[in-house]
Design an enzyme around this catalytic site. Structure first.
Site, PDB file in Angstrom:
ATOM      1  N   GLU A  18       0.856  -1.194   0.000  1.00 53.76           N
ATOM      2  CA  GLU A  18       0.000   0.000   0.000  1.00 53.76           C
ATOM      3  C   GLU A  18       0.888   1.239   0.000  1.00 53.76           C
ATOM      4  O   GLU A  18       1.853   1.311   0.761  1.00 53.76           O
ATOM      5  CB  GLU A  18      -0.892  -0.048   1.249  1.00 53.76           C
ATOM      6  CG  GLU A  18      -2.314   0.376   1.016  1.00 53.76           C
ATOM      7  CD  GLU A  18      -3.084  -0.510   0.037  1.00 53.76           C
ATOM      8  OE1 GLU A  18      -3.231  -0.094  -1.134  1.00 53.76           O
ATOM      9  OE2 GLU A  18      -3.560  -1.587   0.428  1.00 53.76           O
TER      10      GLU A  18
ATOM     11  N   THR B 101       2.883   1.869  -2.153  1.00 55.24           N
ATOM     12  CA  THR B 101       4.148   1.478  -2.785  1.00 55.24           C
ATOM     13  C   THR B 101       4.139   1.816  -4.272  1.00 55.24           C
ATOM     14  O   THR B 101       5.196   1.948  -4.883  1.00 55.24           O
ATOM     15  CB  THR B 101       4.382  -0.036  -2.623  1.00 55.24           C
ATOM     16  OG1 THR B 101       3.167  -0.714  -2.962  1.00 55.24           O
ATOM     17  CG2 THR B 101       4.767  -0.397  -1.199  1.00 55.24           C
ATOM     18  N   ASP B 102       2.931   1.953  -4.857  1.00 54.09           N
ATOM     19  CA  ASP B 102       2.850   2.107  -6.325  1.00 54.09           C
ATOM     20  C   ASP B 102       3.571   3.357  -6.827  1.00 54.09           C
ATOM     21  O   ASP B 102       4.398   3.282  -7.727  1.00 54.09           O
ATOM     22  CB  ASP B 102       1.392   2.059  -6.813  1.00 54.09           C
ATOM     23  CG  ASP B 102       0.481   3.108  -6.185  1.00 54.09           C
ATOM     24  OD1 ASP B 102       0.888   3.752  -5.194  1.00 54.09           O
ATOM     25  OD2 ASP B 102      -0.651   3.285  -6.691  1.00 54.09           O
TER      26      ASP B 102
ATOM     27  N   GLY C 235     -16.994   3.673  -3.364  1.00 56.19           N
ATOM     28  CA  GLY C 235     -16.284   4.450  -2.352  1.00 56.19           C
ATOM     29  C   GLY C 235     -15.800   3.630  -1.175  1.00 56.19           C
ATOM     30  O   GLY C 235     -15.435   4.181  -0.148  1.00 56.19           O
TER      31      GLY C 235
ATOM     32  N   SER D 216     -12.453  -0.310  -5.543  1.00 55.53           N
ATOM     33  CA  SER D 216     -12.229   0.109  -6.917  1.00 55.53           C
ATOM     34  C   SER D 216     -13.427  -0.064  -7.840  1.00 55.53           C
ATOM     35  O   SER D 216     -13.305  -0.563  -8.955  1.00 55.53           O
ATOM     36  CB  SER D 216     -11.011  -0.619  -7.479  1.00 55.53           C
ATOM     37  OG  SER D 216     -10.255   0.314  -8.163  1.00 55.53           O
TER      38      SER D 216
ATOM     39  N   SER E  12     -14.608   2.404  -9.190  1.00 52.08           N
ATOM     40  CA  SER E  12     -14.308   3.358 -10.271  1.00 52.08           C
ATOM     41  C   SER E  12     -13.564   2.652 -11.408  1.00 52.08           C
ATOM     42  O   SER E  12     -13.920   2.810 -12.583  1.00 52.08           O
ATOM     43  CB  SER E  12     -13.503   4.542  -9.744  1.00 52.08           C
ATOM     44  OG  SER E  12     -12.293   4.126  -9.154  1.00 52.08           O
TER      45      SER E  12
ATOM     46  N   ASP F 195      -5.374  -0.607 -10.057  1.00 53.89           N
ATOM     47  CA  ASP F 195      -6.776  -1.015 -10.061  1.00 53.89           C
ATOM     48  C   ASP F 195      -7.221  -1.536 -11.421  1.00 53.89           C
ATOM     49  O   ASP F 195      -7.870  -2.574 -11.529  1.00 53.89           O
ATOM     50  CB  ASP F 195      -7.669   0.161  -9.648  1.00 53.89           C
ATOM     51  CG  ASP F 195      -7.292   0.715  -8.281  1.00 53.89           C
ATOM     52  OD1 ASP F 195      -6.530   0.045  -7.565  1.00 53.89           O
ATOM     53  OD2 ASP F 195      -7.760   1.821  -7.949  1.00 53.89           O
TER      54      ASP F 195
ATOM     55  N   TYR G  88      -3.240  12.282   0.933  1.00 51.88           N
ATOM     56  CA  TYR G  88      -2.613  11.462  -0.117  1.00 51.88           C
ATOM     57  C   TYR G  88      -1.508  12.264  -0.814  1.00 51.88           C
ATOM     58  O   TYR G  88      -0.384  11.789  -0.971  1.00 51.88           O
ATOM     59  CB  TYR G  88      -3.683  11.014  -1.122  1.00 51.88           C
ATOM     60  CG  TYR G  88      -3.166  10.184  -2.265  1.00 51.88           C
ATOM     61  CD1 TYR G  88      -2.927   8.817  -2.122  1.00 51.88           C
ATOM     62  CD2 TYR G  88      -2.910  10.764  -3.508  1.00 51.88           C
ATOM     63  CE1 TYR G  88      -2.453   8.055  -3.180  1.00 51.88           C
ATOM     64  CE2 TYR G  88      -2.436  10.012  -4.574  1.00 51.88           C
ATOM     65  CZ  TYR G  88      -2.210   8.658  -4.405  1.00 51.88           C
ATOM     66  OH  TYR G  88      -1.741   7.912  -5.455  1.00 51.88           O
TER      67      TYR G  88
END
Ligand code: ADP
Ligand code: MG
Length: 387
Positions: A35, A37-38, A124, A128, A130, A174, A226
């Site tokens: 998490e 890490t991307d 939400g 994912s 979205s 995602d 974020y």
């Protein structure tokens, strides 16, 4: 497990008249490990869920995209395909419209279409929805046009829709999970090279199960925090003289950072990258039952996200503690933080007691009851058989 194609065809008929040309499905995803890490060019290990978004779709002769969703009953949309640009479409329709825009920008001529959407991925909740919405749209529009687009390219197009058209700065995980996941597997994704590898992941075969706990909490902080975490990671990498935190070779290196906050942030990223590789090694080994050790790593990851990266939220901490106290092998928050879901790993027989314990802990605090979903590593987006 995923909405029925029959129901979405009915929705299509009721809304648009006539029959759909086909029904497509794209799954949501959970991330087993890795998490934040991307964007540090590290590793993630998502898997596609059995829950997904379906779209019944048909071509139109004109250049319009007509959209409706069972989950957005008052908000059907009618979008002109020509002249689409970021900012023109708002609300949920921006996701499918953004995909049409990104496909055109990549040189794919998509036709006008009617799309009816139905879903069993809570929106939400950090699962994912979205990306599932983007991927199901991308697959439906390209197949309606008779185009066959490589799935990695399709993932990049769907991500571009989210980043540039909707305006959410998310990574490629995602869409990659939704389009490349495989039943009984997790997908190791190296966010530096974008290489992927399928890793066998079938907890049920070892008498274990995965439980998703939608904490139904979403704290307002999330977008700003974020951005701040990303900036902190970039600063830490710069101070350590590496292009990204992924390039650090061991956790000892972060001790060179004098700022205690940056040190904690970097420590989370380095240790979480290592936990991804440790889980992959366990899953690939034939050393008997590896799930107790994977559970331990999950809880360790939660502590790291809570204390070092500081992105957890009270409902997640309570869910993790209650799950582990009730006998789960391990649990952690998933997603960017400040809201969404917790993933718990348990023996099949402990799943019931874990649910009861988490629901009880929420009830005692007068919080909205959590929602429980079974998480089964499932197949990627596809056209569905008619039914
Ligand atoms: P997540 O991806 O974690 O579920 P996001 O905030 O990224 O959360 O995406 C949720 C948004 O996606 C919703 O606010 C809505 O705009 C859109 N969405 C998700 N599912 C549906 C659906 N079934 N119908 C219409 N829009 C949806
Ligand atoms: Mg999302």
């Amino acid at each position: 497990m995923s909405p029925s194609p029959g129901a979405v065809r009915e929705l299509f008929r009721a809304r648009f008249g006539g029959a759909a040309d086909g029904v497509w499905l794209a799954p949501g995803r959970a991330n087993l490990m890795g998490e934040h890490t991307d964007y540090n060019e590290g590793f993630v290990l998502p898997f596609a869920l059995g829950h997904g978004i379906v779209a019944a779709a048909a071509r139109r002769a004109d250049r319009r995209l007509l959209l409706c969703s069972a989950q957005e009953p008052g908000c059907a949309a009618d979008v002109a395909l020509d002249g689409l640009e970021p900012g023109r479409v708002t609300g949920w329709a921006a996701y499918p419209a953004g995909v049409a825009w990104a496909l055109a920008a990549a040189g794919y001529q998509v036709p006008g279409a009617c799309l009816a959407i139905d879903s069993d991925v809570p929106a939400g909740a950090g699962l994912s929805s979205s990306a599932a919405l983007e991927c199901v749209t991308a697959l439906a529009l390209t197949e309606l046009a008779g185009l066959s687009v490589d799935r990695r390219e399709l993932a990049a197009i769907a991500r571009r829709a989210e980043n540039e058209f909707v305006g959410v700065p998310s990574g490629i995980m995602d869409q990659t999970a939704s389009l490349l996941g495989r039943s009984g597997h997790a997908l190791l994704l190296d966010c530096r090279s974008l290489e992927t590898a399928q890793v066998p992941f079938d907890p049920a075969a070892s008498g274990s199960c995965l439980l998703l706990i939608n904490t139904r909490a979403r704290h307002e902080l999330s977008a700003g925090e974020y951005g701040q975490r990303r900036a902190e990671c970039e600063r830490a990498a710069r101070l350590l003289g590496v292009p990204a935190l992924r390039y650090l070779t061991g956790v000892g290196e972060v001790d060179r950072l004098t700022d205690p906050v940056l040190r904690r942030r970097a420590r989370h990223v380095v240790t979480d990258d290592q936990r991804v590789l440790d889980v992959v090694a366990l899953l690939r080994s034939s050393d008997g039952d590896v799930y107790p050790e994977i559970g331990r790593l999950l809880t360790q990851a939660h502590v790291s996200l809570r204390d070092d990266f500081e992105v957890s939220w009270p409902e997640a901490d309570v869910a993790v503690d209650a799950a582990v106290d009730a006998g789960a092998l391990g649990a952690r928050m998933i997603g960017g933080g400040f809201g969404g879901s917790v993933l718990a790993l348990a023996r099949a027989e402990a799943a019931g007691p874990v649910r009861t314990a988490v629901a009880g802990a929420f009830a005692r605090r007068s919080w909205t009851a959590p929602e429980f979903l079974d998480a089964t590593p499932s197949a990627s987006a596809r056209r569905m058989a008619l039914g």
